[in-house]
Design a protein around this motif. Structure first.
Motif, PDB file in Angstrom:
ATOM      1  N   ASP A 189       0.822  -0.948   0.010  1.00  0.00           N
ATOM      2  CA  ASP A 189      -0.069  -0.024   0.182  1.00  0.00           C
ATOM      3  C   ASP A 189       0.991   1.133  -0.051  1.00  0.00           C
ATOM      4  N   ASN A 190       0.579   2.264  -0.585  1.00  0.00           N
ATOM      5  CA  ASN A 190       1.234   3.679  -0.649  1.00  0.00           C
ATOM      6  C   ASN A 190       0.174   4.442  -0.472  1.00  0.00           C
ATOM      7  N   ILE A 191       0.687   5.555   0.800  1.00  0.00           N
ATOM      8  CA  ILE A 191      -0.189   6.449   1.062  1.00  0.00           C
ATOM      9  C   ILE A 191      -0.475   7.527   0.093  1.00  0.00           C
ATOM     10  N   LYS A 192       0.446   7.828  -0.839  1.00  0.00           N
ATOM     11  CA  LYS A 192       0.087   8.748  -2.089  1.00  0.00           C
ATOM     12  C   LYS A 192      -0.985   8.099  -2.980  1.00  0.00           C
ATOM     13  N   THR A 193      -0.886   6.613  -3.216  1.00  0.00           N
ATOM     14  CA  THR A 193      -1.912   6.073  -3.834  1.00  0.00           C
ATOM     15  C   THR A 193      -2.590   4.836  -3.527  1.00  0.00           C
ATOM     16  N   PRO A 194      -3.569   5.124  -2.600  1.00  0.00           N
ATOM     17  CA  PRO A 194      -4.041   4.104  -1.540  1.00  0.00           C
ATOM     18  C   PRO A 194      -4.433   2.915  -2.089  1.00  0.00           C
ATOM     19  N   LEU A 195      -4.372   1.611  -1.844  1.00  0.00           N
ATOM     20  CA  LEU A 195      -4.713   0.318  -2.480  1.00  0.00           C
ATOM     21  C   LEU A 195      -6.322   0.528  -2.516  1.00  0.00           C
ATOM     22  N   SER A 196      -6.917   1.224  -1.350  1.00  0.00           N
ATOM     23  CA  SER A 196      -8.271   1.286  -1.447  1.00  0.00           C
ATOM     24  C   SER A 196      -8.979   1.851  -2.464  1.00  0.00           C
TER      25      SER A 196
END
Length: 271
Positions: free
Chosen positions: A57-64
């Motif tokens: 997961d990446n806080i800039k491009t969230p998996l959600s």
């Protein structure tokens, strides 16, 4: 907060996320991916999208926020070619207004276009007011008249457009389009025009799926790019922003029955 989080129980340590990262953010160790240069992240989302187990997961491009892509490519090459070649520049429009939700849907697709280093940086103005559009066309004509009188090398078409407008009342500036969509960026954003070309290419191709036609407003752009004050004031462009592109949009007045043809392909290979 860390740039990435990794589900250690599902991560298979394949290294794909690190391999596809375009700016060297990620590296691999015995526990999986780690962010060694987090400040380099350009928010492309490749690391999240490529993971076969949805473990990163990446806080800039969230998996959600990522939508699953069930199959790729979405359409076959023959369908894609027909779709691309069926699009034409539309310069004759019906008077009917396009519903606001349709215009929003059209502009929304533009933000998904690829941009230089994923800088994006664009905002949009949708002009629906017919009176403002008429005033804008008149201002562009006045600007062309000024260029004809004062520029050592005005554009070859200016005299024709001015004559048609003044003598015949023909709007060859905005083509009586019911809407104009402007792209803008901050003045210090160096990729504004380049990113707009990409964004508007998406917009124009998507327009056909909504039953809409479009055409770049080239004369309008020439005037806007010269920072012509009367035009910028009419459109209330803030001092810290510039217009980076303009497209006419509306329902096509006529139906075309042939696909587009162009000059023969010129290409060479370097082996």
């Amino acid at each position: 907060m860390e740039l990435i989080t990794v589900n250690q129980s599902t991560c298979v340590k394949c290294g794909l996320c690190s391999n596809v990262c375009p700016s060297g953010v990620l590296s691999m160790n015995e526990n999986g991916p780690i962010a060694i240069h987090p400040d380099n992240c350009i928010t492309c989302g490749h690391c999240v999208a490529v993971c076969p187990s949805s473990s990163i997961d990446n806080i800039k491009t969230p998996l959600s926020n990522q939508l699953d892509l069930e199959s790729f490519p979405i359409i076959d090459s023959s369908t894609a070619e027909s779709f691309l070649r069926s699009r034409r520049s539309i310069r004759c429009y019906k008077e009917a207004q396009v519903p606001q939700q349709t215009l929003l849907k059209l502009v929304n697709i533009a933000r998904f276009a690829p941009t230089a280093s994923n800088t994006q940086g664009l905002s949009y103005i949708i002009i629906k007011n017919k009176k403002i559009l008429q005033q804008a066309a008149n201002i562009v004509v006045e600007w062309m008249e000024y260029q004809l009188k004062n520029s050592p090398s005005p554009h070859w078409s200016f005299s024709r457009h001015v004559k048609n407008y003044r003598e015949a009342g023909e709007d060859s500036i905005l083509r009586n389009a019911p809407h104009i969509i402007l792209a803008t960026s901050t003045k210090d954003f160096k990729n504004g025009i380049k990113n707009t070309i990409s964004a508007f290419s998406y917009l124009e191709l998507f327009a056909t799926t909504l039953g809409l036609g479009s055409c770049w407003a080239g004369l309008f752009e020439m005037c806007a790019f010269s920072d012509y004050k009367p035009l910028l004031e009419l459109l209330q462009i803030p001092d810290n922003k510039v217009i980076t592109g303009a497209v006419m949009v509306g329902y096509p007045k006529y139906k075309y029955r042939k696909i587009v043809d162009r000059n023969p392909l010129e290409v060479e290979f370097i082996d």
